[in-house]
Design a protein around this motif. Sequence first.
Motif, PDB file in Angstrom:
ATOM      1  N   ASN A  12     -24.142  17.982  93.811  1.00  0.00           N
ATOM      2  CA  ASN A  12     -24.882  18.894  92.942  1.00  0.00           C
ATOM      3  C   ASN A  12     -24.894  20.284  93.547  1.00  0.00           C
ATOM      4  OD1 ASN A  12     -25.718  16.980  91.032  1.00  0.00           O
ATOM      5  ND2 ASN A  12     -27.618  16.537  92.119  1.00  0.00           N
ATOM      6  N   GLY A  63     -17.330  19.206  88.031  1.00  0.00           N
ATOM      7  CA  GLY A  63     -16.752  19.804  86.841  1.00  0.00           C
ATOM      8  C   GLY A  63     -15.638  20.772  87.188  1.00  0.00           C
ATOM      9  N   ASP A  65     -15.386  23.909  87.177  1.00  0.00           N
ATOM     10  CA  ASP A  65     -16.060  25.203  87.154  1.00  0.00           C
ATOM     11  C   ASP A  65     -16.208  25.725  88.583  1.00  0.00           C
ATOM     12  OD1 ASP A  65     -18.100  23.585  88.192  1.00  0.00           O
ATOM     13  OD2 ASP A  65     -19.255  23.570  86.333  1.00  0.00           O
ATOM     14  N   GLU A  91     -16.078  19.284  81.761  1.00  0.00           N
ATOM     15  CA  GLU A  91     -17.392  18.817  82.216  1.00  0.00           C
ATOM     16  C   GLU A  91     -17.974  19.839  83.185  1.00  0.00           C
ATOM     17  OE1 GLU A  91     -20.352  17.282  81.931  1.00  0.00           O
ATOM     18  OE2 GLU A  91     -19.261  15.383  81.614  1.00  0.00           O
ATOM     19  N   SER A  92     -19.302  19.963  83.186  1.00  0.00           N
ATOM     20  CA  SER A  92     -19.957  20.832  84.161  1.00  0.00           C
ATOM     21  C   SER A  92     -20.142  20.071  85.470  1.00  0.00           C
ATOM     22  CB  SER A  92     -21.323  21.285  83.648  1.00  0.00           C
ATOM     23  OG  SER A  92     -22.212  20.180  83.572  1.00  0.00           O
ATOM     24  N   THR A  93     -20.260  20.810  86.545  1.00  0.00           N
ATOM     25  CA  THR A  93     -20.653  20.212  87.816  1.00  0.00           C
ATOM     26  C   THR A  93     -22.145  19.863  87.758  1.00  0.00           C
ATOM     27  OG1 THR A  93     -18.954  21.395  89.042  1.00  0.00           O
ATOM     28  CG2 THR A  93     -20.882  20.691  90.291  1.00  0.00           C
ATOM     29  N   GLY A  94     -22.540  18.812  88.442  1.00  0.00           N
ATOM     30  CA  GLY A  94     -23.944  18.447  88.497  1.00  0.00           C
ATOM     31  C   GLY A  94     -24.779  19.571  89.083  1.00  0.00           C
ATOM     32  N   VAL A 111     -29.149  17.885  85.884  1.00  0.00           N
ATOM     33  CA  VAL A 111     -28.107  17.597  84.895  1.00  0.00           C
ATOM     34  C   VAL A 111     -26.966  16.920  85.644  1.00  0.00           C
ATOM     35  CG1 VAL A 111     -26.522  18.552  83.190  1.00  0.00           C
ATOM     36  CG2 VAL A 111     -28.775  19.606  83.539  1.00  0.00           C
ATOM     37  N   GLY A 113     -23.869  16.045  84.901  1.00  0.00           N
ATOM     38  CA  GLY A 113     -22.544  16.636  84.819  1.00  0.00           C
ATOM     39  C   GLY A 113     -21.468  15.689  85.320  1.00  0.00           C
ATOM     40  N   GLY A 114     -20.641  16.174  86.248  1.00  0.00           N
ATOM     41  CA  GLY A 114     -19.541  15.372  86.775  1.00  0.00           C
ATOM     42  C   GLY A 114     -19.985  14.075  87.420  1.00  0.00           C
ATOM     43  N   GLN A 117     -19.488  10.986  85.571  1.00  0.00           N
ATOM     44  CA  GLN A 117     -18.102  10.569  85.331  1.00  0.00           C
ATOM     45  C   GLN A 117     -17.513   9.765  86.491  1.00  0.00           C
ATOM     46  OE1 GLN A 117     -16.806  11.204  82.272  1.00  0.00           O
ATOM     47  NE2 GLN A 117     -18.833  12.068  81.860  1.00  0.00           N
TER      48      GLN A 117
END
Length: 305
Positions: A12, A63, A65, A91-94, A111, A113-114, A117
């Motif tokens: 994160n 993600g 990003d 996808e966004s990074t956590g 959040v 995010g990744g 996944q």
Amino acid sequence: MHAKVVIVGSLNMDLVTRAPRLPRAGETLAGHSFVTVPGGKGANQAVAAARLGASVAMIGCVGDDAYGEQLRAALQAEGIDCQAVASVAGESTGVALIVVDDSSQNAIVIVAGGNGQVTAQVVDGFDSLLSLAEVIICQLEVPMATVEHVLKRGHELGKTVILNPAPASGPLPAHWYGWIDYLIPNESEASALTGLPVDSVAGADAAATALMASGVRKVIVTLGEQGALFATHAHSQHFPAPKVKAVDTTAAGDTFVGGFAAALADGKSEAEAILFGQIAAALSVTRSGAQPSIPTVNEVQGYPS
């Protein structure tokens, strides 16, 4: 690289703002400061194990990003094998959005995010890393089905399997326990897992006894300034905490887990590994931040005994 410790878990970016107080609904407040700090329990434990002497590999997802690039770079700067830290397109990074007020109370929105996944299929793509490991560590910030898969696979491979059940909101699936060599909850997590009050060494002992009755082999309940309780089916032992002046307890538990794992992978006894992890955690609480607070192996070895 021979990865003696492999962490399957979360990465994160912590977005931390300080404000006079927590805002009310619909209110806009002027804050004091803002920082971005690499975090996530998995990444924190990977950094701890690496700084504390282990060869480390991380399995996780970010993600596609800027935060994902920064988190991977932070791990690589610690010498951590990141071949299994995958970027997920679209996808966004956590992230953890954290507001801290002047009395040190906080409000946090996470959040995934990744982190959401990280599937069993992702892990299976790096089964060679698990095969090279001596110690495998999981937490609960990636999907539960993935954690189950890793615990089972680690057990099949004959590895030392550690589960840090954080965050825990209730009992774990009973069939997991036979795959876990060391279950390492803190007080609140031990209470969530058992339904028992855990606010003392005696409470930790009762919770550990209940967990072992459910099939756990060995339990270490971390108790902050009260130390740690180590329990097996044969005996239990209390390890008092080193005395330090705490500044920030963020990532102390992650530092303990990483240090304990690094010491086990280095051939230390359980008692030696617990003491090593405790000193590392004690040093970490004398500094601010999560990953920035984690000490090196030389600092721990130089700590007065």
